[in-house]
Write an enzyme that holds these catalytic residues in place. Structure first.
Site, PDB file in Angstrom:
ATOM      1  CB  SER A  29      -8.403  -4.321  -6.121  1.00 60.32           C
ATOM      2  OG  SER A  29      -7.136  -4.837  -5.893  1.00 60.32           O
ATOM      3  CG  HIS A  60      -5.606  -5.600  -1.239  1.00 57.08           C
ATOM      4  ND1 HIS A  60      -6.406  -6.688  -1.512  1.00 57.08           N
ATOM      5  CD2 HIS A  60      -5.256  -5.103  -2.428  1.00 57.08           C
ATOM      6  CE1 HIS A  60      -6.521  -6.826  -2.810  1.00 57.08           C
ATOM      7  NE2 HIS A  60      -5.823  -5.890  -3.393  1.00 57.08           N
ATOM      8  CG  HIS A  82      -2.350 -10.152  -4.376  1.00 58.67           C
ATOM      9  ND1 HIS A  82      -2.689  -9.186  -3.463  1.00 58.67           N
ATOM     10  CD2 HIS A  82      -3.398 -10.262  -5.217  1.00 58.67           C
ATOM     11  CE1 HIS A  82      -3.901  -8.737  -3.736  1.00 58.67           C
ATOM     12  NE2 HIS A  82      -4.356  -9.380  -4.798  1.00 58.67           N
ATOM     13  CE1 TYR A  84       0.707  -7.673  -5.946  1.00 56.07           C
ATOM     14  CE2 TYR A  84      -0.862  -8.942  -7.246  1.00 56.07           C
ATOM     15  CZ  TYR A  84      -0.574  -7.914  -6.376  1.00 56.07           C
ATOM     16  OH  TYR A  84      -1.599  -7.114  -5.930  1.00 56.07           O
ATOM     17  CD  GLU A  85       0.855  -8.638  -1.448  1.00 58.46           C
ATOM     18  OE1 GLU A  85       1.014  -7.830  -0.525  1.00 58.46           O
ATOM     19  OE2 GLU A  85      -0.132  -9.400  -1.527  1.00 58.46           O
ATOM     20  CB  ALA A 112     -10.027  -5.250  -9.535  1.00 51.74           C
ATOM     21  CG  MET A 209      -2.237 -10.009 -11.456  1.00 51.52           C
ATOM     22  SD  MET A 209      -1.169  -8.630 -11.025  1.00 51.52           S
ATOM     23  CE  MET A 209      -1.222  -7.669 -12.556  1.00 51.52           C
ATOM     24  CB  SER A 210      -6.054 -12.617  -6.813  1.00 49.75           C
ATOM     25  OG  SER A 210      -7.294 -12.135  -7.290  1.00 49.75           O
ATOM     26  CG  ASN A 233      -8.064  -2.754 -16.429  1.00 51.08           C
ATOM     27  OD1 ASN A 233      -8.164  -3.178 -15.266  1.00 51.08           O
ATOM     28  ND2 ASN A 233      -7.353  -3.372 -17.340  1.00 51.08           N
ATOM     29  CG  HIS A 245      -2.908  -0.697  -8.185  1.00 53.35           C
ATOM     30  ND1 HIS A 245      -3.716  -1.815  -8.316  1.00 53.35           N
ATOM     31  CD2 HIS A 245      -2.898  -0.422  -6.862  1.00 53.35           C
ATOM     32  CE1 HIS A 245      -4.166  -2.184  -7.132  1.00 53.35           C
ATOM     33  NE2 HIS A 245      -3.688  -1.350  -6.227  1.00 53.35           N
TER      34      HIS A 245
END
Ligand code: HPA
Length: 278
Positions: A29, A60, A82, A84-85, A112, A209-210, A233, A245
């Site tokens: 990201s 992405h 990802h 989570y997808e 990110a 998350m990656s 952040n 996001h």
């Protein structure tokens, strides 16, 4: 399950161009603007690469670019799948298996991440020195391909030589730079303040998350790995703001000039290092 064989997809890459890079970069990201610095030889949408899952997340775009960055041949993956997808770990790491078959020897992963370390500010960068896998899954679970180790040593996932090149590139690119531990969760929720306090005590400096699945598979296949987070952040509870996001992307976009300079400088130094070694 992934629909293709990595070797089949690697052949598509080999037929697309004569370029045979040793280095691949996965853009997370906000790292997309790096592509503006790539001299493109061939651009291939993921839709044309058998077995590549289609990314669904804003920020992405989903293409593989063969070209040169800072004069160095590279394969750049713009967009990643990802966990989570809803993709399986096999799908999330399919691209890494393809890259290894294609002849890639070194992999730079970018993402990110939220800053857990209280010294980190949005727009800072962190090179990963180690990780904590809290995704609740491991990409090597399941049958082990012949010739590969069943129980992979992860004492040193992130290569110190590539890390040293990143440190030098960061200095030249004048980015605010840290080294630290990345903790990954499955997502897609952001964390609670209590979770972030706990992760800080466990030794995490940044959360995302990656990256960890790709790093593990790359190590299994014998690639050297380096990874960089753009701190988009402060993690939950460390600032008065709720997380979104859009804010993550906005900060990553603001940092993008630095991001591009950092990766270009890394690629330039990478070519010098690998030439000196050969
Ligand atoms: N938490 C998890 N993943 C993230 C964050 C975060 O705060 N920021 C960017 N990716």
């Amino acid at each position: 399950m992934s629909r293709g064989k990595p070797a089949t997809t690697a052949r598509v890459l080999a037929q697309a161009s004569g370029l045979r890079p040793g280095l691949a970069i996965v853009l997370g990201s906000g790292f997309g603007p790096v592509l503006e610095r790539v001299e493109v030889a061939k651009e291939i949408p993921y839709a044309k690469l058998p077995g590549f899952p289609q990314p669904t997340v804003q920020g992405h775009s989903g293409k593989l670019v063969l070209g040169t960055l800072g004069g160095t041949p590279v394969a750049v993956l713009s967009g990643r799948a990802h966990y989570y997808e809803g993709h399986s770990m096999e799908e999330v790491t399919f691209a890494v298996r393809v890259l290894a078959e294609f002849g890639i020897r070194d992999l730079l992963l970018t993402n990110a991440a939220g800053g857990v370390n209280r010294r980190f500010r949005p727009g800072d960068f962190m090179r990963l020195t180690d990780h904590i896998n809290f995704m609740g899954a491991n990409p090597l679970r399941g049958p082990c391909p012949p010739g590969l180790t069943r129980f992979l040593d992860l004492s040193q996932v992130y290569d110190p030589t590539l890390g040293g090149l990143l440190d030098k590139a960061a200095k030249t690119a004048r980015v605010r730079w840290h080294r630290g531990v990345y903790l990954a969760l499955s997502g897609p929720t952001y964390e609670t303040p209590a979770e972030i306090r706990a992760f800080g005590k466990l030794g995490a400096d940044a959360v995302g998350m990656s990256t960890i699945p790709e790093a593990i598979v790359a190590r299994h296949l014998g690639l050297r790995v380096a990874a960089v987070s753009c701190i988009s952040n402060q993690a939950a509870g460390l600032s008065p703001h709720a997380l979104s996001h859009d804010d993550v992307l906005a900060t990553a976009k603001e940092a993008s000039r630095h991001t591009a300079a950092l990766l270009e400088e890394f690629a330039r130094r990478y070519a010098l290092e690998t030439t000196n070694l050969s």
